[in-house]
Motif scaffolding. Structure first.
Motif, PDB file in Angstrom:
ATOM      1  N   TYR A 306       0.694  -1.274  -0.074  1.00  0.00           N
ATOM      2  CA  TYR A 306      -0.072   0.242   0.213  1.00  0.00           C
ATOM      3  C   TYR A 306       0.982   1.375  -0.003  1.00  0.00           C
ATOM      4  O   TYR A 306       0.326   2.500  -0.213  1.00  0.00           O
ATOM      5  CB  TYR A 306      -0.890  -0.131   1.226  1.00  0.00           C
ATOM      6  N   ARG A 307       2.105   1.077   0.407  1.00  0.00           N
ATOM      7  CA  ARG A 307       3.136   2.238   0.468  1.00  0.00           C
ATOM      8  C   ARG A 307       4.290   2.125  -0.395  1.00  0.00           C
ATOM      9  O   ARG A 307       4.756   3.128  -0.728  1.00  0.00           O
ATOM     10  CB  ARG A 307       3.458   2.379   1.783  1.00  0.00           C
ATOM     11  N   HIS A 308       4.586   0.867  -0.832  1.00  0.00           N
ATOM     12  CA  HIS A 308       5.570   0.768  -1.866  1.00  0.00           C
ATOM     13  C   HIS A 308       5.235   0.327  -2.995  1.00  0.00           C
ATOM     14  O   HIS A 308       4.574  -0.511  -3.275  1.00  0.00           O
ATOM     15  CB  HIS A 308       6.488  -0.191  -1.105  1.00  0.00           C
ATOM     16  N   GLU A 309       5.816   0.758  -4.266  1.00  0.00           N
ATOM     17  CA  GLU A 309       5.178   0.378  -5.437  1.00  0.00           C
ATOM     18  C   GLU A 309       5.943  -1.104  -5.881  1.00  0.00           C
ATOM     19  O   GLU A 309       6.859  -1.280  -5.365  1.00  0.00           O
ATOM     20  CB  GLU A 309       5.737   1.178  -6.553  1.00  0.00           C
ATOM     21  N   ALA A 310       5.263  -1.678  -6.979  1.00  0.00           N
ATOM     22  CA  ALA A 310       5.817  -2.920  -7.653  1.00  0.00           C
ATOM     23  C   ALA A 310       5.602  -4.237  -6.483  1.00  0.00           C
ATOM     24  O   ALA A 310       4.964  -4.098  -5.389  1.00  0.00           O
ATOM     25  CB  ALA A 310       7.358  -2.892  -7.891  1.00  0.00           C
ATOM     26  N   LEU A 311       6.362  -5.084  -7.028  1.00  0.00           N
ATOM     27  CA  LEU A 311       6.383  -6.543  -6.235  1.00  0.00           C
ATOM     28  C   LEU A 311       6.991  -6.385  -4.713  1.00  0.00           C
ATOM     29  O   LEU A 311       7.934  -5.533  -4.640  1.00  0.00           O
ATOM     30  CB  LEU A 311       7.026  -7.598  -6.855  1.00  0.00           C
ATOM     31  N   PRO A 312       6.465  -7.079  -3.841  1.00  0.00           N
ATOM     32  CA  PRO A 312       7.254  -7.008  -2.566  1.00  0.00           C
ATOM     33  C   PRO A 312       8.759  -7.494  -2.646  1.00  0.00           C
ATOM     34  O   PRO A 312       8.966  -8.347  -3.565  1.00  0.00           O
ATOM     35  CB  PRO A 312       6.483  -7.924  -1.429  1.00  0.00           C
ATOM     36  N   PRO A 313       9.640  -7.304  -1.557  1.00  0.00           N
ATOM     37  CA  PRO A 313      10.849  -7.824  -1.820  1.00  0.00           C
ATOM     38  C   PRO A 313      11.078  -9.438  -1.867  1.00  0.00           C
ATOM     39  O   PRO A 313      12.155  -9.844  -2.382  1.00  0.00           O
ATOM     40  CB  PRO A 313      11.602  -7.336  -0.566  1.00  0.00           C
TER      41      PRO A 313
END
Length: 370
Positions: A306-313
């Motif tokens: 919700y706060r970081h774009e693209a796929l999670p790490p």
């Protein structure tokens, strides 16, 4: 009288010799089975008579009256460990006895699709296979990551690469062997799917920034989101399409995937990896926990989509074959949104207005989520 005694002695010797030959022939002759694996469960404190009956009823041995004296002579009942033991139905009795004497016993462990490594660790420990914390540590170890071809970056683990299946695992097993078995099954399944869907590999390569080494990470991470976000199997390709569209459509910005399971997973994996200590409360990866506004707003959580774009790490669970295939072969739709229906299926939408109507109809007034 002397001749009679000698004759009796010779006859007894011949009888003993014939009996010995018969025992050797029985002990070394493979059973006429079908060559299939038979799993038997040995209870704690089993007696020789009980063990013989278990093997006979399971179709592992014939002639229990002949097998029991052999088992008693070898003391197998005192040496066999309780638990599940895998044998074949075409073994010679002597081979069965040696296998029982040397076996540590097996535990049948089922890993459901969507299990996290945290849930898997607890299940393995409860089954007596290995220590949960030891398992988690080895799924984070750089040498294990290297063996599986996973980049050793902050927060990296073998999450996503432990293939969901049913395994017969030794009790008190070597943790590395358990992990290696699961990652090998995963690798075989993923490579087969990639061969079937080259267009999906190309799509993942584009998202990976043309880095071939990162392609698998993209596919597995996408599949983990599909696995966690899908209530019914038929929805998997369409859920995958929503996430791919958000990542690749030039008219969709910011590229936020807005997936609750990523937030929950980060609340468990992030603090463990020392990446952040956020507003998570008692988060438990894999559990359906309430998502708070503080969790959604916490930008310190690297997995917060919700706060970081693209796929999670990293992946957020261990996806099954169907989710992996959906990630490689998403539905051909323009959908950008979905919301869960009461029956477990999802209502999809191409525009935000359409999505808002779906939310109002399905969740009713006054509900903020999703």
């Amino acid at each position: 009288r002397g001749r009679r005694s000698a004759a009796v002695f010779v006859a007894a010797g011949l009888a003993a010799a014939l009996l010995a030959v018969a025992v050797v022939v029985y002990a070394t002759t493979p059973r006429a089975g079908r060559g299939v694996v038979v799993r038997v469960t040995v209870p704690r404190g089993v007696t020789t008579n009980e063990l013989t009956g278990i093997l006979w009823r399971a179709g592992v041995i014939d002639r229990p009256w002949a097998f029991q004296p052999l088992a008693l002579w070898m003391g197998v009942a005192d040496r066999v460990r309780p638990g599940m033991i895998a044998l074949r139905d075409d073994l010679a009795p002597w081979v069965v006895l040696r296998a029982l004497a040397r076996s540590r016993g097996l535990a049948r462990v089922t890993v459901p699709e969507g299990f996290t490594r945290f849930e898997l660790a607890r299940r393995l420990e409860s089954a007596g296979v290995c220590d949960a914390e030891r398992f988690l540590l080895r799924t984070e170890a750089p040498d294990m990551l290297q063996r599986a071809g996973v980049a050793a970056e902050p927060g990296a683990s073998l999450e996503g690469y432990l293939f969901p299946d049913t395994y017969d695992l030794p009790l008190a097993a070597d943790v590395d062997e358990v992990i290696g078995r699961m990652t090998r099954v995963f690798s075989l399944r993923l490579e087969a799917l990639k061969t079937r869907h080259p267009e999906g590999v190309a799509r993942a390569l584009g998202v990976a920034g043309a880095d071939p080494a990162a392609v698998d990470q993209v596919i597995v991470t996408m599949a983990s989101l599909v696995e966690k976000e899908t209530g019914t199997p038929d929805d998997r390709p369409r859920v995958a399409a929503v996430f791919w569209n958000r990542l690749t459509r030039p008219d969709f910005h910011p590229r936020l995937l807005q997936s609750d399971p990523t937030v929950v997973y980060g609340c468990v994996a992030g603090p463990r990896a020392g990446l952040f200590a956020g507003a998570c409360g008692d988060a438990d990866a894999g559990a359906r926990m309430p998502i708070t506004a503080a969790m959604l707003d916490d930008a310190r959580n690297p997995w917060n989509t919700y706060r970081h774009e693209a796929l999670p790490p990293t992946p957020v669970c261990n996806p099954g074959a169907a989710a992996l295939e959906a990630a490689l072969a998403p539905a051909a739709t323009d959908d950008l949104y979905f919301v869960a229906r009461p029956d477990g299926r999802s209502a999809f939408a191409r525009t935000l207005d359409e999505h808002r109507r779906n939310v109002r109809e399905l969740l009713g007034p006054g509900r903020r989520r999703p």
